[in-house]
Design a protein around this motif. Structure first.
Motif, PDB file in Angstrom:
ATOM      1  N   ALA A  71       4.760 -18.143 -14.261  1.00  0.00           N
ATOM      2  CA  ALA A  71       3.744 -16.937 -14.117  1.00  0.00           C
ATOM      3  C   ALA A  71       3.630 -16.309 -12.738  1.00  0.00           C
ATOM      4  N   ASP A  72       4.260 -16.846 -11.596  1.00  0.00           N
ATOM      5  CA  ASP A  72       4.260 -16.075 -10.338  1.00  0.00           C
ATOM      6  C   ASP A  72       4.738 -14.907 -10.510  1.00  0.00           C
ATOM      7  N   PRO A  73       4.124 -13.973  -9.826  1.00  0.00           N
ATOM      8  CA  PRO A  73       4.654 -12.678  -9.605  1.00  0.00           C
ATOM      9  C   PRO A  73       5.830 -12.548  -8.726  1.00  0.00           C
ATOM     10  N   LEU A  74       5.731 -13.261  -7.545  1.00  0.00           N
ATOM     11  CA  LEU A  74       6.913 -13.217  -6.726  1.00  0.00           C
ATOM     12  C   LEU A  74       8.340 -13.395  -7.258  1.00  0.00           C
ATOM     13  N   LEU A  75       8.412 -13.898  -8.520  1.00  0.00           N
ATOM     14  CA  LEU A  75       9.549 -13.968  -9.115  1.00  0.00           C
ATOM     15  C   LEU A  75       9.888 -12.974 -10.164  1.00  0.00           C
ATOM     16  N   ASP A  76       8.984 -11.835 -10.065  1.00  0.00           N
ATOM     17  CA  ASP A  76       9.376 -10.873 -10.961  1.00  0.00           C
ATOM     18  C   ASP A  76      10.520  -9.819 -10.701  1.00  0.00           C
ATOM     19  N   ALA A  77      10.826  -9.862  -9.341  1.00  0.00           N
ATOM     20  CA  ALA A  77      12.237  -9.207  -9.100  1.00  0.00           C
ATOM     21  C   ALA A  77      13.512  -9.731  -9.671  1.00  0.00           C
ATOM     22  N   TYR A  78      13.494 -11.245  -9.571  1.00  0.00           N
ATOM     23  CA  TYR A  78      14.496 -11.910 -10.232  1.00  0.00           C
ATOM     24  C   TYR A  78      14.564 -11.776 -11.649  1.00  0.00           C
TER      25      TYR A  78
END
Length: 274
Positions: A71-78
């Motif tokens: 769920a972490d948005p920090l992984l959205d770019a990946y």
């Protein structure tokens, strides 16, 4: 240790490597000047997660599938670069570094690829047709031949299969020579982690090169070393910009949490060697 890309596409090492590669390129692109992006061991460019090689290991289940479910948005770019090569929520295809870098290109940037394996090179040419130049040369000779880059700034990605016993020695020697030709350039070197003693010796060798800005990122999957097994992977990054290193700790924490094997916390850390 054999680490041919097709058998390990989308595993935990790919998730960390590609997440940090995206962050590094975007940090470099905060300045408008053109970038030359060079991949010395480019592989096939695009991998079929339903193919025989990927299915034989099943490593994507502990890598990209965990990252997509996190769920972490920090992984959205990946997640975005993976979803860009797929039509369904569960990925059938996985983008290697060439396809990932192609997604990040601005009009002024240049992408140059190299893959020595004849079958992989032919596949790479099909996958990257009209996007990037593809060479089929010795990776270490190619690395030095491309330096200094024609644009003022650039990034070299070194991602070998570690099939040769002298792979680490060749990387160390080529990196030293590359720094003499291109001291301000940015270089990312991927490595697998099998045992701490071997890795500590290589880290000490690289530290002795005296590079002023050498970042060491290590992802140990398990809480204790598992003898004879793949224990994780990491990166050496030469001359990373502040815009990359400053926000790095939260991203590493998000990746560690998403990729921790059941029953283990693992570690994913970054430290300066120079």
């Amino acid at each position: 240790m054999n680490y041919r890309h097709s058998f390990h596409a989308g595993n935990s090492a790919d998730v960390v490597k590609h997440s940090l590669l995206i962050a590094l390129v975007r940090a470099l692109q905060l300045k408008p000047g053109a970038l030359t992006l060079i991949d010395t061991h480019a592989g096939c460019g695009l991998y079929d997660l339903a193919g025989d090689a990927a299915q034989r290991t099943g490593e994507a289940t502990q890598g990209v599938l965990r990252a997509l479910a996190a769920a972490d948005p920090l992984l959205d770019a990946y997640r975005a670069v993976v979803q860009a090569v797929n039509d369904t929520a569960e990925p059938r295809f996985y983008p290697g570094s060439p396809r990932l870098l192609a997604q990040l290109l601005r009009p002024q940037d240049v992408l140059i690829l190299n893959e020595k394996h004849p079958e992989d090179a032919e596949t790479l040419r099909r996958v990257m047709r009209d996007i990037a130049a593809v060479h089929r040369r010795d990776a270490y000779e190619f690395w030095l031949a491309m330096l200094p880059t024609r644009t003022p700034r650039g990034l070299v990605v070194v991602d070998p299969p570690y099939e040769q016993t002298d792979e680490r020695e060749r990387i160390t020697a080529t990196l030293a020579a590359a720094q003499r030709k291109w001291a301000h350039g940015v270089t990312m070197i991927w490595f697998p982690l099998k045992d701490r003693a071997t890795h500590a010796r290589w880290t000490a060798q690289l530290r002795r090169l005296g590079l002023p800005k050498l970042l060491h990122v290590a992802h140990w999957l398990y809480d204790a070393e598992q003898p004879g097994l793949y224990n994780g992977a990491g990166l050496f990054i030469v001359n990373p910009p502040y815009a990359f290193t400053q926000p790095l700790p939260p991203l590493l924490a998000a990746l560690r949490a998403a990729l921790a094997p059941d029953g283990h916390d693992g570690t994913l850390t970054a430290e300066w060697l120079g």
